[in-house]
Scaffold this motif. Structure first.
Motif, PDB file in Angstrom:
ATOM      1  N   GLU A 128     -24.101  -6.866 -10.673  1.00  0.00           N
ATOM      2  CA  GLU A 128     -25.124  -5.628 -10.314  1.00  0.00           C
ATOM      3  C   GLU A 128     -25.216  -5.746  -8.673  1.00  0.00           C
ATOM      4  OE1 GLU A 128     -28.430  -5.588 -13.729  1.00  0.00           O
ATOM      5  OE2 GLU A 128     -28.641  -6.761 -11.872  1.00  0.00           O
ATOM      6  N   GLU A 129     -24.926  -4.439  -8.230  1.00  0.00           N
ATOM      7  CA  GLU A 129     -25.119  -4.179  -6.764  1.00  0.00           C
ATOM      8  C   GLU A 129     -26.666  -4.061  -6.805  1.00  0.00           C
ATOM      9  OE1 GLU A 129     -26.457  -1.930  -3.407  1.00  0.00           O
ATOM     10  OE2 GLU A 129     -26.444  -1.002  -5.508  1.00  0.00           O
ATOM     11  N   THR A 130     -27.415  -4.801  -6.001  1.00  0.00           N
ATOM     12  CA  THR A 130     -28.791  -4.712  -5.918  1.00  0.00           C
ATOM     13  C   THR A 130     -29.431  -4.417  -4.463  1.00  0.00           C
ATOM     14  OG1 THR A 130     -28.906  -6.950  -5.377  1.00  0.00           O
ATOM     15  CG2 THR A 130     -29.060  -6.596  -7.503  1.00  0.00           C
ATOM     16  N   GLU A 131     -28.444  -4.214  -3.495  1.00  0.00           N
ATOM     17  CA  GLU A 131     -29.020  -3.931  -2.049  1.00  0.00           C
ATOM     18  C   GLU A 131     -29.903  -2.623  -2.084  1.00  0.00           C
ATOM     19  OE1 GLU A 131     -29.675  -4.705   1.619  1.00  0.00           O
ATOM     20  OE2 GLU A 131     -28.665  -6.061   0.366  1.00  0.00           O
ATOM     21  N   PRO A 136     -23.163   0.998 -22.559  1.00  0.00           N
ATOM     22  CA  PRO A 136     -22.888   2.374 -22.094  1.00  0.00           C
ATOM     23  C   PRO A 136     -22.092   2.139 -20.623  1.00  0.00           C
ATOM     24  CG  PRO A 136     -24.612   2.592 -23.339  1.00  0.00           C
ATOM     25  CD  PRO A 136     -24.483   1.142 -23.235  1.00  0.00           C
ATOM     26  N   SER A 137     -22.747   1.452 -19.699  1.00  0.00           N
ATOM     27  CA  SER A 137     -22.469   1.353 -18.280  1.00  0.00           C
ATOM     28  C   SER A 137     -21.048   0.457 -18.379  1.00  0.00           C
ATOM     29  CB  SER A 137     -23.408   0.535 -17.585  1.00  0.00           C
ATOM     30  OG  SER A 137     -24.794   1.533 -17.424  1.00  0.00           O
ATOM     31  N   PRO A 180     -30.220  -0.826 -11.631  1.00  0.00           N
ATOM     32  CA  PRO A 180     -29.059  -1.399 -10.920  1.00  0.00           C
ATOM     33  C   PRO A 180     -27.522  -1.001 -11.492  1.00  0.00           C
ATOM     34  CG  PRO A 180     -30.445  -3.223 -11.580  1.00  0.00           C
ATOM     35  CD  PRO A 180     -30.623  -2.029 -12.315  1.00  0.00           C
ATOM     36  N   LEU A 181     -26.850  -0.784 -10.237  1.00  0.00           N
ATOM     37  CA  LEU A 181     -25.433  -0.408 -10.412  1.00  0.00           C
ATOM     38  C   LEU A 181     -24.519  -1.524 -10.985  1.00  0.00           C
ATOM     39  CD1 LEU A 181     -23.323   2.023  -9.977  1.00  0.00           C
ATOM     40  CD2 LEU A 181     -23.012   1.298  -7.978  1.00  0.00           C
ATOM     41  N   LEU A 182     -23.806  -1.383 -12.265  1.00  0.00           N
ATOM     42  CA  LEU A 182     -23.103  -2.119 -12.617  1.00  0.00           C
ATOM     43  C   LEU A 182     -21.715  -2.069 -11.774  1.00  0.00           C
ATOM     44  CD1 LEU A 182     -23.398  -2.666 -16.466  1.00  0.00           C
ATOM     45  CD2 LEU A 182     -24.227  -4.049 -14.528  1.00  0.00           C
ATOM     46  N   VAL A 183     -21.008  -3.102 -11.019  1.00  0.00           N
ATOM     47  CA  VAL A 183     -19.751  -3.000 -10.268  1.00  0.00           C
ATOM     48  C   VAL A 183     -18.697  -3.741 -10.616  1.00  0.00           C
ATOM     49  CG1 VAL A 183     -21.101  -1.896  -8.191  1.00  0.00           C
ATOM     50  CG2 VAL A 183     -20.719  -4.432  -8.476  1.00  0.00           C
ATOM     51  N   GLY A 184     -18.991  -4.781 -11.576  1.00  0.00           N
ATOM     52  CA  GLY A 184     -17.832  -5.538 -12.098  1.00  0.00           C
ATOM     53  C   GLY A 184     -18.411  -6.350 -13.480  1.00  0.00           C
ATOM     54  N   MET A 244     -24.047  -6.239   1.520  1.00  0.00           N
ATOM     55  CA  MET A 244     -23.747  -6.288   0.008  1.00  0.00           C
ATOM     56  C   MET A 244     -24.399  -7.185  -0.570  1.00  0.00           C
ATOM     57  SD  MET A 244     -20.093  -6.605  -1.929  1.00  0.00           S
ATOM     58  CE  MET A 244     -19.913  -8.264  -1.615  1.00  0.00           C
ATOM     59  N   ALA A 245     -25.211  -6.885  -1.636  1.00  0.00           N
ATOM     60  CA  ALA A 245     -26.224  -8.056  -2.367  1.00  0.00           C
ATOM     61  C   ALA A 245     -25.597  -7.735  -3.918  1.00  0.00           C
ATOM     62  CB  ALA A 245     -27.513  -7.778  -2.379  1.00  0.00           C
ATOM     63  N   ILE A 246     -24.932  -8.632  -4.495  1.00  0.00           N
ATOM     64  CA  ILE A 246     -24.381  -8.802  -5.811  1.00  0.00           C
ATOM     65  C   ILE A 246     -25.213  -9.719  -6.686  1.00  0.00           C
ATOM     66  CG2 ILE A 246     -22.505  -8.974  -7.319  1.00  0.00           C
ATOM     67  CD1 ILE A 246     -22.242  -6.429  -5.645  1.00  0.00           C
ATOM     68  N   ARG A 247     -25.742  -9.503  -7.809  1.00  0.00           N
ATOM     69  CA  ARG A 247     -26.207 -10.459  -8.710  1.00  0.00           C
ATOM     70  C   ARG A 247     -25.379 -10.629  -9.843  1.00  0.00           C
ATOM     71  NH1 ARG A 247     -30.815 -10.840 -12.833  1.00  0.00           N
ATOM     72  NH2 ARG A 247     -30.474  -8.653 -13.127  1.00  0.00           N
ATOM     73  N   ILE A 248     -25.074 -11.814 -10.143  1.00  0.00           N
ATOM     74  CA  ILE A 248     -24.305 -12.014 -11.523  1.00  0.00           C
ATOM     75  C   ILE A 248     -25.243 -12.448 -12.561  1.00  0.00           C
ATOM     76  CG2 ILE A 248     -22.338 -13.275 -12.440  1.00  0.00           C
ATOM     77  CD1 ILE A 248     -21.378 -11.461 -10.140  1.00  0.00           C
ATOM     78  N   ARG A 249     -25.215 -11.798 -13.645  1.00  0.00           N
ATOM     79  CA  ARG A 249     -26.078 -12.156 -14.797  1.00  0.00           C
ATOM     80  C   ARG A 249     -25.250 -11.907 -16.182  1.00  0.00           C
ATOM     81  NH1 ARG A 249     -27.272  -7.443 -17.529  1.00  0.00           N
ATOM     82  NH2 ARG A 249     -27.172  -5.551 -16.414  1.00  0.00           N
TER      83      ARG A 249
END
Length: 187
Positions: A61-64, A14-15, A74-78, A1-6
């Motif tokens: 964002e999930e970046t994997e 919208p996302s 990138p998929l926003l997951v949180g 799992m690769a998550i990037r916080i930005r």
């Protein structure tokens, strides 16, 4: 799992709306009725564009899957943030907003609007966002943090050192209320 916080941006709105709805409907059903959740989505929960404008709202964002070489967003997951304003909770549509600025020497910064996609829950993403919020609030001179936590979020925040101060009932209309727990922590 690769998550990037930005930091969240206006293009994320919208996302973020989709993420918030999925989180509420997928993670809060054990603590609130369907009627409460749907009403809260109309009146309380939602994107707070002031946090985005202030540069205090984070997206995870999930970046994997981006490493596959395919072109995609990138998929926003949180998401979650902090605020130097008085509003304790509520998106743009919430009528109980207080947008005046807090004094870091005397007031507690507000931890705000945390939502994790159900498919990504309990994988440390909320903790990553919370750490980013706490560090940013501390860098801005705040020494205390406060939030209005959902019943679903209380165990998470308690595990992160927050103490319960009081429960309040937020009116949702049609005779419904949403229990919110005010919690705080010294940093």
């Amino acid at each position: 799992m690769a998550i990037r916080i930005r930091l969240a941006e206006a293009r994320d709105i919208p996302s973020l709306r989709e993420l918030i709805e999925a989180s509420v409907r997928g993670l809060q059903t054990a603590d609130y009725s369907a009627a409460q959740l749907e009403s809260a989505l109309r009146t309380v929960y939602g994107v707070d564009t002031q946090l985005i404008s202030d540069g205090t709202y984070f997206a995870a964002e999930e970046t994997e899957s981006l490493k596959t070489g395919t072109e995609r967003t990138p998929l926003l997951v949180g998401c979650g943030g902090w605020s130097r304003r008085k509003t304790l909770y509520g998106g743009d549509q919430f009528t109980g907003r207080e947008d005046s600025l807090l004094d870091p020497k005397n007031d507690a910064a507000k931890i705000r609007a945390f939502f994790i996609h159900p498919d990504w829950a309990r994988q440390g993403i909320g903790g990553m966002i919370l750490e980013a919020c706490e560090a940013a609030a501390k860098a801005a001179g705040f020494r205390r943090l406060e939030m209005g936590a959902t019943l679903t979020g209380v165990p998470f925040y308690r595990a992160k050192g927050y103490e319960e101060l009081e429960k309040t009932e937020v009116p949702l209309g049609e005779g419904l209320t949403l229990t919110v727990v005010r919690m705080a922590k010294e940093i």
